[in-house]
Write a protein that holds these residues in place. Sequence first.
Motif, short mmCIF file in Angstrom:
data_model
loop_
_atom_site.label_atom_id
_atom_site.label_comp_id
_atom_site.label_asym_id
_atom_site.label_seq_id
_atom_site.Cartn_x
_atom_site.Cartn_y
_atom_site.Cartn_z
N LYS A 473 17.73 -108.57 18.90
CA LYS A 473 16.58 -107.69 19.12
C LYS A 473 16.15 -106.98 17.85
O LYS A 473 14.96 -106.77 17.62
N ASP A 474 17.09 -106.57 17.02
CA ASP A 474 16.74 -105.87 15.79
C ASP A 474 16.61 -106.82 14.60
O ASP A 474 16.60 -106.39 13.45
N PRO A 514 16.32 -104.74 9.01
CA PRO A 514 16.10 -104.86 10.47
C PRO A 514 14.61 -104.69 10.78
O PRO A 514 13.95 -103.76 10.30
N GLY A 515 14.07 -105.61 11.58
CA GLY A 515 12.67 -105.56 11.95
C GLY A 515 11.74 -106.01 10.85
O GLY A 515 10.51 -105.88 10.99
#
Length: 610
Positions: A473-474, A514-515
């Motif tokens: 998810k990240d 992250p992201g």
Amino acid sequence: MTERRAGSAGSRRITIDSDGRLPPKPLVVPAQARETQESKSPASDTTSPRRSKALSKKTAAPSPFSSDAASASAPVTKRRWRRSWRSPLTRRILALNSLVLLIPVFGLLHLTQYQSSLIRSELDSLRIQARAFSLSLANGAVVTTQVGDEQIVPEQARSLMRVLLAETGVRARLFTENKDILADSYVLSGPGGQVQMIELPPPEDGIPMGWLGRHLDRLANWLPGQDTLELYSEASVQTASDYSEVLRALQGESPGMVRHDRSAHLVLSVAVPVQRYRLVLGALMLSTSGKSIEAAVRDRRIDILMVCGVALGMTILISLFLAGNIARPLVRLAEAADHVRAGKGRQHEIPDFTSRRDEIGELSGALRDMTEALWNRLDAIEGFAADVAHEIKNPLTSLRSAVETVARIEDPSQQKRLMAIILDDVQRLDRLISDISDASRLDAELSRAHTESVDVGRLLDALVDVHKATASKDGPRFQVEVSDNRPLMVQGIEGRLGQVLRNLISNAITFSPPGGLISLRAERQDGDIVLSVSDEGPGVPEGKLEAIFDRFYTERPKSEKFGTHSGLGLSISKQIIEAHGGVISAQNRYSGSGEVTGTRFNITLPAEDA
């Protein structure tokens, strides 16, 4: 899988730190050992400037074979080099050029039409003389008897013969209507009887020309296509029945005849009727030797042979020059290639004939490039072996230190930590050996594999879909942009191109925050397909944009576990792209304020439809 940047493995010591791990211990390969290894390599040559230049460069990983073993497995055989004039190529050029010249020579030796025209002219000349002589005989040697019959007077006919045929070289014979011979210009009558005259042969030419002429005549008579002539012979008592042309002349015709005597010389004869008021009283036969015709034909043959001899000499000289111009460079190239094959060192270079600007020059350039690639390959093998030995000894040294230490430690917790270190080093060795094996097999696999049409735009979409399906998810976000509506097709090996893109995407994921956003782009530029993979990571240190493609160079994030990657990923990627005729490069991305905002890897491949 493989990583973008690699560094040395770091140093380790035998002491145990607070977290129970063994710090890295430095591995230094002794200078003496490296010198010994270099001296054992058959490709080493410290005196060659080209070798020094090749050793200063980093090349792609070659197949892991030993040059010693390769040279030992190839049997060395000595070849006997022929001189250029003894070579089969020279003989073939001489034979073909000479054959082209000799074929018309054999045809010209016939001279059939020329000889026939001379014979026709001679027969026409004899016929004219015979008709004129016949009229003279009819007017001056014919008398009317008491009973009113007309007959030829022999004495008057012989007198006319001597007057009209003096120094003409023509023989005349007169036959009556009863087929008996009446007069012969070669037979003289006197008080003591008859005397026959025989014409002496003309003096022969000089010994060389006479000999050559006789043999040319024999050769021409031996060749096929010659007319078969009737043999000329004389009976002791000649009659009109001995000569077919005389019989036809008694019937009012004027035929000609060509025969040959026992010496193979031509004999030409013409017979005409002797008429008075259209009454045939006899037949006059004029004959002459055809030696003048034979001499004219012989002279033409000698002239032709002299011209052809000069042309043949020039042909031989030109052929030898042409053969030498071809054979000598080929022999030199073969000798140089044999020296290289026999492993006699780099002092024997392939001769440079590229200035010729022909096929031999192209062959020379190709052999020189091939030899240069061979030396570079041997240098690469040597460097690859040294790098592999260095990289493998690092974990082996760590393993040895851990094993020696665990035997002296009694604390179970520290022993457990040391066993974990040993397990990590074993796994590191396993990954390193696997990557080395893949790199060493790459050259051979690329040379054996068959290329096919690959849609790189579709390949990018498929790889991104796989990473999206397995991303956390990240994890970073993906953006794919294909700027051409047409398929972006290249000729290549889809599995290997996918390996390169997976490696670049894996590196981008590793270094992206992250992201973060990972952009993948494919577009067409001037007949090439350009692929780019961009991330928002920390970028590449200054001065390392080319070094990151070297073998075993790693520079990983601090959060990543030590020894996870071997440092061969980008080196293998570069090798694959160059085998496809493309180029791979890296560059940093900058913001408006000049700060590094990430890294972009660019791949340029030739388009299939370019």
